[in-house]
Design a protein around this motif. Sequence first.
Motif, PDB file in Angstrom:
ATOM      1  N   SER A   1       0.953  -1.169  -0.033  1.00  0.00           N
ATOM      2  CA  SER A   1      -0.030   0.063   0.021  1.00  0.00           C
ATOM      3  C   SER A   1       0.769   1.102   0.104  1.00  0.00           C
ATOM      4  O   SER A   1       0.372   2.424  -0.423  1.00  0.00           O
ATOM      5  CB  SER A   1      -1.018   0.102   1.237  1.00  0.00           C
ATOM      6  N   ARG A   2       1.884   1.261   0.326  1.00  0.00           N
ATOM      7  CA  ARG A   2       2.938   2.383   0.599  1.00  0.00           C
ATOM      8  C   ARG A   2       3.552   2.824  -0.937  1.00  0.00           C
ATOM      9  O   ARG A   2       4.245   3.630  -1.133  1.00  0.00           O
ATOM     10  CB  ARG A   2       4.078   2.073   1.482  1.00  0.00           C
ATOM     11  N   SER A   3       3.579   1.804  -1.772  1.00  0.00           N
ATOM     12  CA  SER A   3       4.183   1.990  -3.070  1.00  0.00           C
ATOM     13  C   SER A   3       3.167   2.382  -4.043  1.00  0.00           C
ATOM     14  O   SER A   3       2.199   2.672  -4.040  1.00  0.00           O
ATOM     15  CB  SER A   3       4.726   0.416  -3.733  1.00  0.00           C
ATOM     16  N   LYS A   4       4.095   3.189  -5.188  1.00  0.00           N
ATOM     17  CA  LYS A   4       3.109   3.587  -6.082  1.00  0.00           C
ATOM     18  C   LYS A   4       2.143   2.619  -6.975  1.00  0.00           C
ATOM     19  O   LYS A   4       0.956   2.917  -7.039  1.00  0.00           O
ATOM     20  CB  LYS A   4       3.930   4.327  -7.295  1.00  0.00           C
ATOM     21  N   SER A   5       2.763   1.674  -7.168  1.00  0.00           N
ATOM     22  CA  SER A   5       1.514   0.278  -7.724  1.00  0.00           C
ATOM     23  C   SER A   5       0.700   0.108  -6.838  1.00  0.00           C
ATOM     24  O   SER A   5      -0.542  -0.060  -7.295  1.00  0.00           O
ATOM     25  CB  SER A   5       2.663  -0.766  -8.171  1.00  0.00           C
ATOM     26  N   GLY A   6       0.904  -0.013  -5.421  1.00  0.00           N
ATOM     27  CA  GLY A   6      -0.083  -0.262  -4.497  1.00  0.00           C
ATOM     28  C   GLY A   6      -1.243   0.759  -4.456  1.00  0.00           C
ATOM     29  O   GLY A   6      -2.672   0.606  -4.523  1.00  0.00           O
ATOM     30  N   GLN A   7      -0.594   2.075  -4.538  1.00  0.00           N
ATOM     31  CA  GLN A   7      -1.678   3.391  -4.388  1.00  0.00           C
ATOM     32  C   GLN A   7      -2.619   3.293  -5.686  1.00  0.00           C
ATOM     33  O   GLN A   7      -3.833   3.544  -5.893  1.00  0.00           O
ATOM     34  CB  GLN A   7      -1.062   4.487  -4.245  1.00  0.00           C
ATOM     35  N   LEU A   8      -1.754   3.032  -6.949  1.00  0.00           N
ATOM     36  CA  LEU A   8      -2.792   3.161  -8.366  1.00  0.00           C
ATOM     37  C   LEU A   8      -3.686   1.771  -8.273  1.00  0.00           C
ATOM     38  O   LEU A   8      -4.836   1.820  -8.533  1.00  0.00           O
ATOM     39  CB  LEU A   8      -1.644   2.733  -9.599  1.00  0.00           C
ATOM     40  N   ALA A   9      -3.559   0.761  -7.712  1.00  0.00           N
ATOM     41  CA  ALA A   9      -4.230  -0.451  -7.718  1.00  0.00           C
ATOM     42  C   ALA A   9      -5.616  -0.207  -6.792  1.00  0.00           C
ATOM     43  O   ALA A   9      -6.539  -0.429  -7.353  1.00  0.00           O
ATOM     44  CB  ALA A   9      -3.410  -1.643  -6.991  1.00  0.00           C
TER      45      ALA A   9
END
Length: 127
Positions: A44-52
């Motif tokens: 959730s802290r990564s850009k990909s987690g936020q985008l998902a």
Amino acid sequence: MMQSVFKSYDPEILPEGFSYPQAYLDLEKTFRPLKYFMWWFLDSRSKSGQLAWELRIHYKTKGWKYFSDIDPIPFARDGDWAAFFNGNDHSGNPAIVVADLGNKANSYKIANFEVWYDNALRDAGLK
């Protein structure tokens, strides 16, 4: 590069009444990279987690199979494949929907996280 950690989404943004399954939370705390494991757990802290997280409603509103009655909570990816918890499930052991993000009709349901993870380990030849 192998994944070494991941962090689930904060409870404040999750659908009301939803809770992660204990097996998922336990894995988050004790996670160690596994050779040949194909799935990547969303952080959730990564850009990909936020985008998902931002895209999750897109799957519900754009006609992906099995998404009409769930509030999708993304937790893992394997290429075009994505795994989601059913955010409308308040049991603490939610069902999983796995979707081919390149094909709206190619999705399937799994009983819960433990079954999903067991299948993923078996597919990787780790069980």
